[in-house]
Structures are given as C-alpha cells and as structure tokens.
Design a protein around this motif. Sequence first.
Motif, mmCIF file in Angstrom:
data_model
loop_
_atom_site.group_PDB
_atom_site.id
_atom_site.type_symbol
_atom_site.label_atom_id
_atom_site.label_comp_id
_atom_site.label_asym_id
_atom_site.label_seq_id
_atom_site.Cartn_x
_atom_site.Cartn_y
_atom_site.Cartn_z
ATOM 1 N N GLY A 80 36.857 -18.193 12.928
ATOM 2 C CA GLY A 80 36.881 -19.164 11.837
ATOM 3 C C GLY A 80 37.639 -18.697 10.615
ATOM 4 N N GLN A 81 37.938 -17.392 10.542
ATOM 5 C CA GLN A 81 38.653 -16.864 9.391
ATOM 6 C C GLN A 81 40.168 -16.870 9.618
ATOM 7 O OE1 GLN A 81 36.922 -12.966 8.609
ATOM 8 N NE2 GLN A 81 35.490 -13.864 7.134
ATOM 9 N N VAL A 82 40.888 -16.968 8.505
ATOM 10 C CA VAL A 82 42.349 -16.995 8.526
ATOM 11 C C VAL A 82 42.862 -16.074 7.428
ATOM 12 C CG1 VAL A 82 44.411 -18.431 8.183
ATOM 13 C CG2 VAL A 82 42.435 -19.356 9.410
ATOM 14 N N LEU A 83 43.883 -15.284 7.746
ATOM 15 C CA LEU A 83 44.539 -14.467 6.728
ATOM 16 C C LEU A 83 45.731 -15.243 6.196
ATOM 17 C CD1 LEU A 83 44.635 -11.671 5.294
ATOM 18 C CD2 LEU A 83 46.263 -10.959 7.070
ATOM 19 N N VAL A 84 45.771 -15.419 4.880
ATOM 20 C CA VAL A 84 46.828 -16.199 4.228
ATOM 21 C C VAL A 84 47.706 -15.270 3.394
ATOM 22 C CG1 VAL A 84 47.355 -18.054 2.597
ATOM 23 C CG2 VAL A 84 45.378 -18.248 4.146
ATOM 24 N N ARG A 85 49.011 -15.363 3.586
ATOM 25 C CA ARG A 85 49.937 -14.658 2.694
ATOM 26 C C ARG A 85 50.111 -15.534 1.460
ATOM 27 N NH1 ARG A 85 52.247 -12.271 -0.957
ATOM 28 N NH2 ARG A 85 53.924 -10.733 -0.614
ATOM 29 N N VAL A 86 49.445 -15.163 0.388
ATOM 30 C CA VAL A 86 49.482 -15.954 -0.841
ATOM 31 C C VAL A 86 50.832 -15.765 -1.518
ATOM 32 C CG1 VAL A 86 48.374 -16.402 -3.058
ATOM 33 C CG2 VAL A 86 46.994 -15.657 -1.096
ATOM 34 N N VAL A 87 51.461 -16.872 -1.877
ATOM 35 C CA VAL A 87 52.744 -16.824 -2.575
ATOM 36 C C VAL A 87 52.550 -17.151 -4.057
ATOM 37 C CG1 VAL A 87 55.096 -17.751 -2.664
ATOM 38 C CG2 VAL A 87 53.959 -17.438 -0.458
ATOM 39 N N ALA A 123 47.622 -14.827 9.982
ATOM 40 C CA ALA A 123 46.849 -14.423 11.158
ATOM 41 C C ALA A 123 45.623 -15.314 11.258
ATOM 42 C CB ALA A 123 46.437 -12.949 11.066
ATOM 43 N N ILE A 124 45.140 -15.503 12.468
ATOM 44 C CA ILE A 124 43.973 -16.355 12.724
ATOM 45 C C ILE A 124 42.983 -15.560 13.560
ATOM 46 C CG2 ILE A 124 43.155 -18.505 13.769
ATOM 47 C CD1 ILE A 124 45.980 -19.643 13.337
ATOM 48 N N GLY A 125 41.719 -15.589 13.144
ATOM 49 C CA GLY A 125 40.688 -14.866 13.872
ATOM 50 C C GLY A 125 40.542 -15.348 15.302
ATOM 51 N N LYS A 126 40.208 -14.450 16.204
ATOM 52 C CA LYS A 126 40.007 -14.817 17.597
ATOM 53 C C LYS A 126 38.875 -15.825 17.733
ATOM 54 C CE LYS A 126 41.700 -10.428 19.493
ATOM 55 N NZ LYS A 126 41.372 -9.228 20.310
ATOM 56 N N GLN A 127 39.000 -16.707 18.725
ATOM 57 C CA GLN A 127 38.000 -17.730 19.037
ATOM 58 C C GLN A 127 37.835 -18.744 17.901
ATOM 59 O OE1 GLN A 127 34.368 -15.731 20.161
ATOM 60 N NE2 GLN A 127 35.310 -14.667 21.887
ATOM 61 N N THR A 128 38.889 -18.902 17.089
ATOM 62 C CA THR A 128 38.868 -19.910 16.024
ATOM 63 C C THR A 128 39.412 -21.223 16.568
ATOM 64 O OG1 THR A 128 39.131 -18.274 14.268
ATOM 65 C CG2 THR A 128 39.778 -20.533 13.759
ATOM 66 N N VAL A 138 49.636 -23.647 3.628
ATOM 67 C CA VAL A 138 48.252 -24.074 3.406
ATOM 68 C C VAL A 138 47.835 -23.777 1.976
ATOM 69 C CG1 VAL A 138 47.509 -23.787 5.809
ATOM 70 C CG2 VAL A 138 47.402 -21.836 4.238
ATOM 71 N N GLY A 139 46.735 -24.424 1.581
ATOM 72 C CA GLY A 139 46.182 -24.205 0.261
ATOM 73 C C GLY A 139 44.758 -23.682 0.332
ATOM 74 N N ILE A 140 44.453 -22.714 -0.527
ATOM 75 C CA ILE A 140 43.093 -22.182 -0.678
ATOM 76 C C ILE A 140 42.453 -22.880 -1.857
ATOM 77 C CG2 ILE A 140 41.730 -20.124 -1.232
ATOM 78 C CD1 ILE A 140 43.957 -18.457 0.060
ATOM 79 N N LYS A 141 41.325 -23.524 -1.650
ATOM 80 C CA LYS A 141 40.645 -24.293 -2.692
ATOM 81 C C LYS A 141 39.373 -23.583 -3.141
ATOM 82 C CE LYS A 141 39.894 -27.935 -0.209
ATOM 83 N NZ LYS A 141 40.212 -27.323 1.084
ATOM 84 N N TYR A 182 39.146 -19.653 5.318
ATOM 85 C CA TYR A 182 38.440 -20.227 6.467
ATOM 86 C C TYR A 182 39.189 -21.458 6.990
ATOM 87 C CZ TYR A 182 34.795 -17.122 4.845
ATOM 88 O OH TYR A 182 34.103 -15.995 4.453
ATOM 89 N N ALA A 183 39.371 -21.495 8.303
ATOM 90 C CA ALA A 183 40.202 -22.519 8.931
ATOM 91 C C ALA A 183 39.711 -23.929 8.632
ATOM 92 C CB ALA A 183 40.249 -22.285 10.443
ATOM 93 N N ASN A 184 38.400 -24.131 8.601
ATOM 94 C CA ASN A 184 37.875 -25.490 8.428
ATOM 95 C C ASN A 184 38.197 -26.092 7.070
ATOM 96 O OD1 ASN A 184 36.722 -25.826 10.975
ATOM 97 N ND2 ASN A 184 34.784 -24.867 10.364
ATOM 98 N N HIS A 185 38.431 -25.242 6.058
ATOM 99 C CA HIS A 185 38.634 -25.774 4.710
ATOM 100 C C HIS A 185 39.977 -25.422 4.095
ATOM 101 C CE1 HIS A 185 34.820 -27.768 3.754
ATOM 102 N NE2 HIS A 185 34.288 -26.909 4.600
ATOM 103 N N LEU A 186 40.830 -24.715 4.806
ATOM 104 C CA LEU A 186 42.200 -24.573 4.327
ATOM 105 C C LEU A 186 42.873 -25.939 4.397
ATOM 106 C CD1 LEU A 186 43.405 -21.246 5.968
ATOM 107 C CD2 LEU A 186 43.224 -21.705 3.519
#
Length: 396
Positions: A80-87, A123-128, A138-141, A182-186
Amino acid sequence: MKFTSFPRLASLRPPPILLPARRFLALRPASPHVARQTIFSAPSYDIPLTQKAVTFDAIRGPITIQKAWPVTQPEELLPGQVLVRVVYTGVCHTDLHAWLGDWPLKNKLPLVGGHEGSGYVAAIGKQTNTDLKIGDAVGIKWLADSCLHCEECRKGYESSCAEAKNSGFSVDGSFQQWAVSYANHLTPLPDGFPLEEAAPILCAGVTVYKALKTAALATGEVVVVPGAGGGLGHLAVQYATAMGYRVIAIDSGEDKRALLASYGVEDFIDYTQGDVVKAVQELTGGHGAHASIVVASGAQAYEQALQYLRPHGALIAVGMPPDGDIKASVFWTVVKSHRIIGSYVGNRQDAIEALEIAAAGKVHTTFTIEDLDNLPSVFERMRAATLNGRVVLDCQ
C-alpha cells in the motif's frame, strides 16, 4: 469605498463542465517556472540511500536542514505504500502550526512536515493493489491514508476516518526529496499540468473548493470570502467564479485589491476602512449574502459573517483562529435558518475535480518558488504575515 448595484447579470455564468484536464492544456499560458524543473517522469529512478530533508525534533525547536536523511528503499515499503520523488512542495499554515504546537492535536516527533507535494512515483510496495505506475505524476495531500472501510470513508468523509494518517503531521510529509506515501490517497495529476502549479492546489485549492461545494449554492448566488487576498482566499474567489457564483471579497490594502481585481473580482471591501456588515448589505441590495467562506484567521470574521448572511445562508468555517469560538444567537440562527458548517479539506474526488479546474486554466495560484533550504525563513515570514500568495519549495 465603491459599491456596485446588485444583481450583476454578467456573473450568472453556468458552472464548469469537468472534462478531462488534458483537453484544456493548450489554453493555459506557459508556466514561467517550467525551465527550473530538472527531474521528470521516467520508467525507473536511481534511489539513493540518503537525501535532503527539513526536520524538527521538538515543538518550537530548531528547524534542521538534513543533508543525509535516510531514504526508504523499495524493499522496505509496506503493501500500500509508494515512494515518491518529490519535485515541488507547497508550504501551508498547517505546517507552521505543527512546528508551533498550537493545535489541540499532537504531531509525531521528529517530523518531516509538508503536505502539498508534487512529484513522480519512484517505487511501489509489493502486493499493492493500484493502477499507479513508476513515473506517474502524483500529488501528496494532507490526508495521506484512511481505512476506506468505515462509514465515514464510505460516505466520502475520508478525512474524518478514525484511522486517518496526515502527511507532515502523523506521518512524515513532503519537505524532503523522497517521501513515502500511500497508493489509495495519492492523487494522479492531470497530464502536462506543471508540478509547481499543482502543489498549492493539493491543499489550499482542494480545501476551498470543497468548502464551496459544501455551501450548496445555486448559479449567480452571492458568496463572501473574508481573507480573500491570502493563500486560501485568492484561490477561493477563483473557484467561486468558475462555479458561477458572484464574489464579494474582504481583505485590506490596495495590493490585495489589485491582486483580486486581476482575478476578475469587482466587489472588494477593505475591512479596515468601515463597517463590513453594512458594506455587504449595500452590495446585496439589503438582502445579505447566500454564503460566507471564512478563510480568514481572525475570530471577528466569523462574528461579522453571521450578521451579513441572509435567511437560509451558510457560514462555512475553514480558517482556524487560535482559541477562536463561533458565537451565534440560537434565536436568530433558528429564525433565519442559518447553517454553520465546518469544512475540513476534501476527499479523493474533490482533489481530482479541483486539479481539473486548475488545469483547465480557470484557477491560477499566485506563488513564488524558493529552495527547500529556505523553509525556516518562510516560517518566519508566515508568522510575520509578510507573505503574498503561496510559497512553493524546490526539492530537486
């Protein structure tokens, strides 16, 4: 003070039709900041072990520019977790409140703040279970995650979920180069929408757009925006115009008047120059406003709003003055059928709609870009109320 007669038929425009944002991109002027971007969408990213991040370890403690803050590696991501390269990341007053510790809620420590981050999936966590792909913009809120199973989540009130996680508050946020979310809310960003323009929409834009939806107004009705020239307010007046409402802006100073006039606002009330309640009444033919979206941080704005609302009018509480209370007469609240409603950010769909309207060129954010290292200075200027518009930090 100049008042204009009511109604103004030219303001009775229909609400926007939310078509896919990519169809409108050709209508947008080129962003003056695009040339600064050096990180773009890619099928893969070289993920370092350390990064730059801005942290603090104690409430009102030193704000530290970390040069070797650890980066969560792909194999360390949970489902469910995602690594985001923030720009880019915006800076919000909530970030300042977290550092000051002046809310009746406690944030995590040490903390990487920030909740208006725009960047790319690295990157995206396994089993996401997600449709997101490496390289997606994507945007982080503010709302980082929620359970999606409780009654609040099922009804679209995800921010009220008992298990909600908040970026830059209960979990580390976007004041860093590589952020776990988190993938569900990005929130997927519209194709081609500049990341620096998207960043302030992810909190300020979504918040005021949701507040306007909550008011449940009809096309042509009057909405007052106290604090109209601020970071939230200058977006609120634009969303209100795009949604077909007539706007009365309240703020102070000729610079704010000029800024709001550039967005097409014709009715401006300087709250330092006279009776605000009387001015609103005059501008509405004595009837009062249909709604007030209070984004100002002073308690007086709430007291005034209840006096200039017409029967069945709505006060939408957004701004949060420290230790502020809303004092309302029960008798007149009942007799006038006033609605007093708190509006706390927006849900996943609200975020998508707010971004689509901005990508269509209907809403523009006034902002400056500074380096991530400047965050302590931004907080100082924010406390001194010397910032005009928003600040977007470059995390590259």
